[in-house]
Design an enzyme around this catalytic site. Structure first.
Site, PDB file in Angstrom:
ATOM      1  N   LYS A 101       5.293   2.604  -2.864  1.00  0.00           N
ATOM      2  CA  LYS A 101       5.181   4.008  -3.257  1.00  0.00           C
ATOM      3  C   LYS A 101       5.438   4.110  -4.742  1.00  0.00           C
ATOM      4  O   LYS A 101       6.157   3.285  -5.329  1.00  0.00           O
ATOM      5  CB  LYS A 101       6.194   4.877  -2.511  1.00  0.00           C
ATOM      6  CG  LYS A 101       5.751   6.329  -2.361  1.00  0.00           C
ATOM      7  CD  LYS A 101       4.651   6.460  -1.325  1.00  0.00           C
ATOM      8  CE  LYS A 101       4.308   7.914  -1.049  1.00  0.00           C
ATOM      9  NZ  LYS A 101       3.359   8.046   0.070  1.00  0.00           N
ATOM     10  N   THR A 152      -5.909  12.532   6.342  1.00  0.00           N
ATOM     11  CA  THR A 152      -4.582  12.750   6.909  1.00  0.00           C
ATOM     12  C   THR A 152      -4.586  13.958   7.837  1.00  0.00           C
ATOM     13  O   THR A 152      -4.005  13.925   8.930  1.00  0.00           O
ATOM     14  CB  THR A 152      -3.536  12.926   5.796  1.00  0.00           C
ATOM     15  OG1 THR A 152      -3.631  11.831   4.884  1.00  0.00           O
ATOM     16  CG2 THR A 152      -2.134  12.960   6.370  1.00  0.00           C
ATOM     17  N   ASN A 173      -3.496  19.779   0.847  1.00  0.00           N
ATOM     18  CA  ASN A 173      -4.622  19.035   1.412  1.00  0.00           C
ATOM     19  C   ASN A 173      -4.426  18.733   2.895  1.00  0.00           C
ATOM     20  O   ASN A 173      -5.312  18.961   3.723  1.00  0.00           O
ATOM     21  CB  ASN A 173      -4.814  17.732   0.633  1.00  0.00           C
ATOM     22  CG  ASN A 173      -5.974  16.914   1.175  1.00  0.00           C
ATOM     23  OD1 ASN A 173      -7.103  17.383   1.225  1.00  0.00           O
ATOM     24  ND2 ASN A 173      -5.691  15.694   1.605  1.00  0.00           N
ATOM     25  N   SER A 209      -7.840   4.850   4.036  1.00  0.00           N
ATOM     26  CA  SER A 209      -7.694   4.066   2.807  1.00  0.00           C
ATOM     27  C   SER A 209      -7.988   2.597   3.067  1.00  0.00           C
ATOM     28  O   SER A 209      -8.584   1.909   2.234  1.00  0.00           O
ATOM     29  CB  SER A 209      -6.273   4.221   2.251  1.00  0.00           C
ATOM     30  OG  SER A 209      -6.140   5.417   1.518  1.00  0.00           O
ATOM     31  N   LYS A 246       4.811   2.491   8.666  1.00  0.00           N
ATOM     32  CA  LYS A 246       3.570   3.151   9.074  1.00  0.00           C
ATOM     33  C   LYS A 246       2.422   2.148   9.175  1.00  0.00           C
ATOM     34  O   LYS A 246       1.664   2.135  10.165  1.00  0.00           O
ATOM     35  CB  LYS A 246       3.229   4.255   8.071  1.00  0.00           C
ATOM     36  CG  LYS A 246       2.059   5.132   8.450  1.00  0.00           C
ATOM     37  CD  LYS A 246       1.745   6.131   7.343  1.00  0.00           C
ATOM     38  CE  LYS A 246       2.945   6.962   6.980  1.00  0.00           C
ATOM     39  NZ  LYS A 246       2.628   7.970   5.936  1.00  0.00           N
ATOM     40  N   LYS A 305       0.838  -1.213   0.000  1.00  0.00           N
ATOM     41  CA  LYS A 305       0.000   0.000   0.000  1.00  0.00           C
ATOM     42  C   LYS A 305       0.863   1.248   0.000  1.00  0.00           C
ATOM     43  O   LYS A 305       1.855   1.313   0.726  1.00  0.00           O
ATOM     44  CB  LYS A 305      -0.892   0.001   1.255  1.00  0.00           C
ATOM     45  CG  LYS A 305      -1.929   1.116   1.255  1.00  0.00           C
ATOM     46  CD  LYS A 305      -3.093   0.732   0.395  1.00  0.00           C
ATOM     47  CE  LYS A 305      -4.129   1.851   0.313  1.00  0.00           C
ATOM     48  NZ  LYS A 305      -3.680   2.961  -0.571  1.00  0.00           N
TER      49      LYS A 305
END
Length: 470
Positions: free
Chosen positions: A104, A192, A232, A362, A92, A68
């Site tokens: 990523k 986030t 954001n 997510s 994480k 992810k």
């Protein structure tokens, strides 16, 4: 900060955690190294001319599947940056106890250089490359938005995957961060930033931690906060903290300039100005100044770096005037700067935890896509009927009417957004509690929240490898 240094810093923080653990020989190396990185150079014909683009998708770990992690569009992207970010995703997800490995991706482009039609073609071609080489799919690799991308890009990727894999019933789970109307989930856009707010809540609800950081109380209403980056993440974190917790955002640092107002900046107004003018210049709600290297050194209680990596470094860490740094961005503090802040007694709430809200929500979106049912659908009506019956029973027993101010929260069953926020807050709460216990346990050598986060994450990954006999 160079990408090489970024990756070296992540590895150094990992090594600090490993020194606190008892790992079998060779296991630390297996956990630390990146499993695979796919590099693609593909062509797209735009306005009659062929353009070649370079992209990467790195899989750091598949101790859990799928891997992810977001996809960023940035002209400065490169392989080492992508691998460092993939490693952070592994740690994480492990810290938050999500069933994901880390990944990523990036394209080396500046989105502002291209029209929407061109961006769609470029994004779809990149998605085709990822599908062809098995770096995209709900069971293998699940991207999300990152710097330079948003829900629109994710929808293009999901649609392209569905075209190439029409037999996959879980096709829409191949990416997260999609719009709600495109099988997304309520609350993902601000997740986030909301997670940053919850991280601060947990810190100020833990007396041993806020006292150690030099705060007089656990109240957040008087906090003076500096936010670096009003994208954001920074926008939503600043808005929630100012509107819901009463904090004052006294400075916002953007690449076009810095806005300062000791009485507190109207974040919604500033964001609206930025959207219109594409610059902070001309904003009337504070003192506007050109960008300066000392912008982060403004006196405040809390500093929230919410943009790019390496903004707190060896050259400015000794001059920061915050008592608490909350890492809303990935890797905003270099390894050398982290040691300086630690020696100065400045507490850092690390990126592995502070900006985990996006991947947590997510995860909820991914689960929703795989189960093919909205959250709360099966129990919402039953819960509402039960709550109404309980309220009426209490009215009959007491002779009093049910308080109107509680009707909206008690009588109405949670909608999807309520369940998402509840789940996110619970996961942030439990992760912070585990980190804080480790720091405050005198039987360990862990002395700061960053090391605690890495120790917990590496321990989770090591346990997963041991479970399969590695």
């Amino acid at each position: 900060m160079s990408s090489t240094q970024f990756l070296a810093d992540v590895d150094a923080m990992f090594d600090d955690a490993v020194a606190c653990l008892q790992l079998e020989e060779g296991l630390a190396t297996k956990i630390r190294v990146c499993n695979a990185t796919y590099v693609t150079r593909f062509g797209v014909r735009l306005d009659g001319r062929m353009h070649t683009f370079t992209g990467w998708r790195s899989v750091h770990s598949t101790h859990n599947s799928p891997a992810k992690g977001g996809i960023r569009f940035s002209p400065g992207a490169n392989q080492e940056e992508v691998e460092a970010l993939a490693a952070l995703m592994t740690y994480k997800c492990a810290l938050m106890r999500l069933p994901f490995g880390g990944s990523k991706g990036a394209l080396a482009i500046d989105p502002s250089d291209w029209s929407e039609a061109a961006l769609e073609k470029i994004t779809r071609r990149f998605a085709q490359e990822l599908v062809t080489h098995n770096f995209l799919g709900s069971a293998m690799n699940v991207p999300a938005p990152d710097m330079g991308t948003n829900e629109r890009h994710m929808m293009w990727i999901a649609d392209e995957y569905r075209r190439h894999r029409p037999q996959d019933i879980n096709a829409m789970g191949c990416v997260t961060g999609k719009p709600v109307g495109g099988n997304g989930i309520e609350g993902r856009t601000e997740a986030t930033g909301r997670g940053v707010q919850y991280a601060l809540h947990q810190f100020f609800q833990t007396e041993t931690d806020w006292r150690r950081a030099g705060f007089a109380s656990g109240e957040m209403g008087a906090l003076r906060i500096v936010v670096q980056g009003l994208g954001n993440v920074g926008y939503h974190a600043a808005r929630f903290l100012s509107e819901e917790d009463g904090c004052r955002i006294v400075r916002v640092i953007e690449r076009t300039g810095t806005v300062t107002c000791p009485e507190g900046i109207d974040i919604v107004a500033l964001r609206a100005h930025l959207d219109r003018a594409r610059t902070v210049i001309g904003f009337e709600g504070g003192e506007v100044a050109p960008p300066d290297a000392s912008d982060l050194e403004y006196p405040c209680d809390v500093l929230i770096p919410a943009a790019i990596e390496g903004v707190i470094h060896e050259g400015n860490a000794a001059r920061l005037q915050a008592r608490l740094v909350v890492e809303a961005a990935n890797g905003p503090t270099t390894y050398a700067a982290d040691r300086i802040l630690r020696d100065r007694g400045i507490t850092v709430i690390p990126d592995l935890f502070a900006n985990a809200g996006g991947v947590v929500v997510s995860y909820f979106e991914w689960v929703k896509n795989l189960t093919h049912i909205p959250f709360g659908l099966m129990e919402r009506r039953r819960t509402e009927v039960g709550n109404h019956r309980l309220a009426r029973t209490l009215e009959l027993m007491t002779g009093n009417s049910f308080p109107e101010e509680h009707e909206s929260t008690f009588l109405r069953a949670g909608a999807e957004i309520d369940l998402v926020r509840s789940g996110l807050e619970e996961m942030m709460r439990s992760a912070y509690a585990a980190m804080s216990r480790l720091v405050n346990d005198r039987g360990t050598s862990v002395q700061d929240l960053r090391t605690a986060a890495y120790v917990l994450a590496v321990g989770e990954i090591a346990a997963a490898y041991r479970a399969i006999g590695l």
